[in-house]
Design an enzyme around this catalytic site. Structure first.
Site, PDB file in Angstrom:
ATOM      1  N   CYS A 299      -2.027   9.766   2.176  1.00  8.66           N
ATOM      2  CA  CYS A 299      -1.080   9.276   0.754  1.00  8.66           C
ATOM      3  C   CYS A 299      -2.895   9.451  -0.300  1.00  8.66           C
ATOM      4  O   CYS A 299      -2.029   9.460  -1.338  1.00  8.66           O
ATOM      5  CB  CYS A 299      -1.262   7.482   0.782  1.00  8.66           C
ATOM      6  SG  CYS A 299      -2.970   6.801   1.633  1.00  8.66           S
TER       7      CYS A 299
ATOM      8  N   GLU B 163       0.794  -0.997   0.123  1.00  9.33           N
ATOM      9  CA  GLU B 163       0.009   0.076  -0.119  1.00  9.33           C
ATOM     10  C   GLU B 163       0.546   0.951  -0.143  1.00  9.33           C
ATOM     11  O   GLU B 163       1.411   1.523   1.089  1.00  9.33           O
ATOM     12  CB  GLU B 163      -0.755  -0.299   1.372  1.00  9.33           C
ATOM     13  CG  GLU B 163      -1.199  -0.671   1.659  1.00  9.33           C
ATOM     14  CD  GLU B 163      -2.772  -1.930   0.715  1.00  9.33           C
ATOM     15  OE1 GLU B 163      -2.810  -1.329  -0.057  1.00  9.33           O
ATOM     16  OE2 GLU B 163      -2.742  -2.626   0.688  1.00  9.33           O
TER      17      GLU B 163
HETATM   18  P1  NAD Z   1       8.396   4.941   4.294  1.00 16.29           P
HETATM   19  O1  NAD Z   1       8.517   4.082   3.517  1.00 16.29           O
HETATM   20  O2  NAD Z   1       9.672   5.975   4.503  1.00 16.29           O
HETATM   21  O3  NAD Z   1       8.455   3.362   5.483  1.00 16.29           O
HETATM   22  C1  NAD Z   1       7.169   3.021   5.971  1.00 16.29           C
HETATM   23  C2  NAD Z   1       8.549   1.318   7.158  1.00 16.29           C
HETATM   24  O4  NAD Z   1       9.279   1.351   6.119  1.00 16.29           O
HETATM   25  C3  NAD Z   1       8.863   2.004   7.816  1.00 16.29           C
HETATM   26  O5  NAD Z   1       8.294   1.531   9.385  1.00 16.29           O
HETATM   27  C4  NAD Z   1      10.846   2.571   7.649  1.00 16.29           C
HETATM   28  O6  NAD Z   1      11.247   2.420   8.377  1.00 16.29           O
HETATM   29  C5  NAD Z   1      10.373   0.847   7.011  1.00 16.29           C
HETATM   30  N1  NAD Z   1      11.606   0.833   5.497  1.00 16.29           N
HETATM   31  C6  NAD Z   1      12.205   1.990   5.225  1.00 16.29           C
HETATM   32  N2  NAD Z   1      13.173   1.769   5.084  1.00 16.29           N
HETATM   33  C7  NAD Z   1      13.460  -0.010   3.687  1.00 16.29           C
HETATM   34  C8  NAD Z   1      13.318  -1.002   3.911  1.00 16.29           C
HETATM   35  N3  NAD Z   1      14.495  -0.546   2.789  1.00 16.29           N
HETATM   36  N4  NAD Z   1      12.788  -1.868   3.897  1.00 16.29           N
HETATM   37  C9  NAD Z   1      12.310  -2.799   5.043  1.00 16.29           C
HETATM   38  N5  NAD Z   1      11.524  -1.138   5.725  1.00 16.29           N
HETATM   39  C10 NAD Z   1      11.883  -0.252   4.953  1.00 16.29           C
HETATM   40  O7  NAD Z   1       7.336   4.757   4.816  1.00 16.29           O
HETATM   41  P2  NAD Z   1       6.260   6.829   5.456  1.00 16.29           P
HETATM   42  O8  NAD Z   1       7.366   7.843   5.132  1.00 16.29           O
HETATM   43  O9  NAD Z   1       6.740   5.907   7.073  1.00 16.29           O
HETATM   44  O10 NAD Z   1       5.335   7.147   4.563  1.00 16.29           O
HETATM   45  C11 NAD Z   1       4.966   7.266   4.152  1.00 16.29           C
HETATM   46  C12 NAD Z   1       4.551   7.053   3.212  1.00 16.29           C
HETATM   47  O11 NAD Z   1       3.698   6.785   2.825  1.00 16.29           O
HETATM   48  C13 NAD Z   1       4.399   8.418   1.599  1.00 16.29           C
HETATM   49  O12 NAD Z   1       4.398   7.865   0.451  1.00 16.29           O
HETATM   50  C14 NAD Z   1       2.159   7.308   1.975  1.00 16.29           C
HETATM   51  O13 NAD Z   1       1.258   7.386   0.751  1.00 16.29           O
HETATM   52  C15 NAD Z   1       2.153   6.670   1.742  1.00 16.29           C
HETATM   53  N6  NAD Z   1       1.586   6.073   2.440  1.00 16.29           N
HETATM   54  C16 NAD Z   1       0.364   4.542   1.852  1.00 16.29           C
HETATM   55  C17 NAD Z   1      -0.736   4.440   2.636  1.00 16.29           C
HETATM   56  C18 NAD Z   1      -1.543   3.160   1.394  1.00 16.29           C
HETATM   57  O14 NAD Z   1      -2.311   3.268   2.161  1.00 16.29           O
HETATM   58  N7  NAD Z   1      -1.429   3.479   0.010  1.00 16.29           N
HETATM   59  C19 NAD Z   1      -0.910   5.385   3.578  1.00 16.29           C
HETATM   60  C20 NAD Z   1      -0.290   6.123   4.377  1.00 16.29           C
HETATM   61  C21 NAD Z   1       0.969   6.218   4.037  1.00 16.29           C
END
Ligand code: NAD
Length: 472
Positions: free
Chosen positions: A262, A228
């Site tokens: 998002c 997501e």
């Molecule tokens: P992010 O991708 O930076 O982090 C999400 C999670 O992934 C965190 O727990 C982080 O520690 C982990 N992570 C980061 N790099 C990683 C890697 N290389 N391997 C494994 N895990 C890793 O996202 P964020 O900044 O926390 O959230 C914002 C993003 O989420 C935006 O892009 C937003 O659009 C998206 N989002 C999507 C939805 C949806 O339902 N489609 C909902 C909310 C937010």
């Protein structure tokens, strides 16, 4: 365990919300092993016993919603109304999961002797984003547990205290030991979890991380991925729109959660006859939004969730001019980063070529584009690498219906902004927004694997033997 994760409130750098031990690869492997050994017992407990634990969790989070509201506001900076609406989403998610969600994966008798059942996948890793630190992980955890999986949950490193609070509610609800493990940390912990012995990755976060997880699991097709991801969402404002409705839905979709959703709207395609009036009214509403400390009375938006988020937004905003945009608005809040005000940029054509237009922007910022008609707007909305949400504001049902199936997003709303989503419906996107495994009510589908059965209680029937096959 190596190192400590310190959670600091974005609205008050002196407010340390909590300190947490960071899980290294060994600690992650231990948590996964513990979830693995709890799996058979939880799977075999049956839906009714699992449902009873989920219902106890729902009652607890409902009763303690005010506590969670304060914690979300403190840890990620959401204004009180916004944090409260997130906190109130947790209990209904349990009800929807145990109701319509479980119906989607109920045993299915096609004809006598042909049946399908759904089995849990095993140990599922759940990753949380910072912008909905409770509701979105809960949207994976609840269906994973209801369908008999065990879970290793990695909260966002920006919101570890909210993650720990949720785990505490599960424990108090009587969830057996090992059924939900929590590992705290940043990307390194996330990478270790993806590489560990898990059967699936239920991820909410950015496209960049979703891509990294896809690559990390390319040789492990048994690890199901439910992604997501982000968005660069479009709104179409038709000339016949109720303009006040269009403006308020646009402003909410741009700036709720300080633009960190998002589903936030980034690209607004406005039919020329109403373009100037729409811009003027929208700019006035955005300029009037009350920015302040999250828990202060009457505040609409708090700060961004972190200084990093502020730096990323500023970098994207700086690109607007190079993309050919003219800045209409950038509100000065008079507060230090990570506070920020709403921004609006205007373009003269619908071309979507520049990174400012193609990449996800996470903050209260949107661009206005003129269009001649609905078909030009549909084409421009689809000229995106993302495919999460879109909205059409028009009094004409026919014009809206024309967009259904033509706009390639997982969510398409009519006379509502892009940010409204229902937990009773599927929620997800395509392309850079996700891999078409929608969460929402359909999350039970990716938490399970179907098993088809041809079944017979009859004995041997010599008449059923094909020609040329001897009778035993
Ligand atoms: P992010 O991708 O930076 O982090 C999400 C999670 O992934 C965190 O727990 C982080 O520690 C982990 N992570 C980061 N790099 C990683 C890697 N290389 N391997 C494994 N895990 C890793 O996202 P964020 O900044 O926390 O959230 C914002 C993003 O989420 C935006 O892009 C937003 O659009 C998206 N989002 C999507 C939805 C949806 O339902 N489609 C909902 C909310 C937010």
């Amino acid at each position: 365990m190596t190192g400590k994760l310190e959670s600091v409130s974005p609205s008050d750098p002196s407010d340390v919300v909590g300190r947490f031990a960071v899980a290294d690869a060994a600690a992650v492997a231990e948590a996964v092993a513990s979830a693995r050994s709890a799996f058979p017992g939880w799977r075999d407990a049956g839906t009714a016993a699992r449902g009873a634990v989920l219902e106890r969790f729902a009652r607890a989070v409902d009763e303690r919603a005010d506590e969670l509201t304060l914690l979300i506001a403190r840890e990620v900076g959401k204004a009180r109304w916004d944090a409260a609406s997130e906190a109130r989403l947790l209990a209904p998610k349990i009800a929807v999961t145990l109701g319509d969600g479980m119906q989607l994966v109920r045993e299915y008798q096609a004809t006598p002797g042909q049946r399908a059942t759904y089995r849990p996948r095993g140990v599922l890793a759940v990753y949380g984003p910072f912008n909905f630190p409770a509701h979105l992980p809960n949207g994976h955890i609840a269906p994973a547990l209801a369908t008999g999986n065990t879970v290793v949950f990695k909260p966002s490193e920006v919101a570890p205290a909210v993650g720990a609070w949720m785990a505490e509610q599960w424990r108090d609800a009587g969830l057996p030991e090992g059924v939900l493990e929590v590992v705290q940390g940043g990307p390194d912990t996330g990478r270790a979890l993806a590489a560990a012995d898990v059967d699936g990755i239920l991820f909410t976060g950015s496209y960049a991380t979703g891509r990294a997880l896809t690559l990390a699991t390319i040789d492990a097709p048994q690890k199901i991925l439910a992604l997501e991801l982000g968005g660069s969402n479009a709104m179409i404002v038709c000339a016949d729109a109720d303009l006040d409705l269009a403006v308020s839905e646009a402003a909410l979709s741009i700036a709720a959660t300080t633009g960190q959703r998002c589903t936030a709207v980034r690209r607004i395609f406005v039919e020329r006859p109403v373009r100037e009036r729409f811009q003027e009214k929208l700019a006035a509403v955005l300029a009037g939004l009350r920015v302040g400390a999250p828990l202060d009375e009457g505040v609409f938006m708090g700060p961004l969730a972190s200084l990093d988020a502020h730096a990323r937004l500023s970098r994207m905003r700086d690109l607007a001019a190079a993309a050919g945009g003219e800045r209409v608005l950038l509100v000065d809040t008079g507060r230090p980063p990570p506070y920020t005000g709403a921004g609006l940029v205007r373009f003269e054509s619908t071309a979507q070529r520049h990174p400012y237009q193609r990449e996800e922007i996470f903050g209260p910022e949107a661009a206005l584009y003129p269009v001649d008609d609905i078909d030009e707007a549909i084409a421009a909305a689809n000229d995106s690498d993302y495919g999460l949400a879109a909205s059409v504001i028009t009094r004409s049902r026919a014009r809206y219906e024309r967009c259904i199936g033509r706009i390639r997003t997982g969510v398409l709303n009519w006379n509502k902004g892009t940010i409204g989503a229902s937990g009773r419906l599927p929620f997800g996107g395509s392309a850079r927004s996700g891999n078409d495994r929608p969460a929402g009510v359909t999350a039970t589908l990716y938490c399970t694997a179907p098993q088809a059965h041809l079944e017979s209680e009859a004995g041997f029937d010599p008449g059923a033997l094909p020609p040329g096959m001897p009778r035993p």
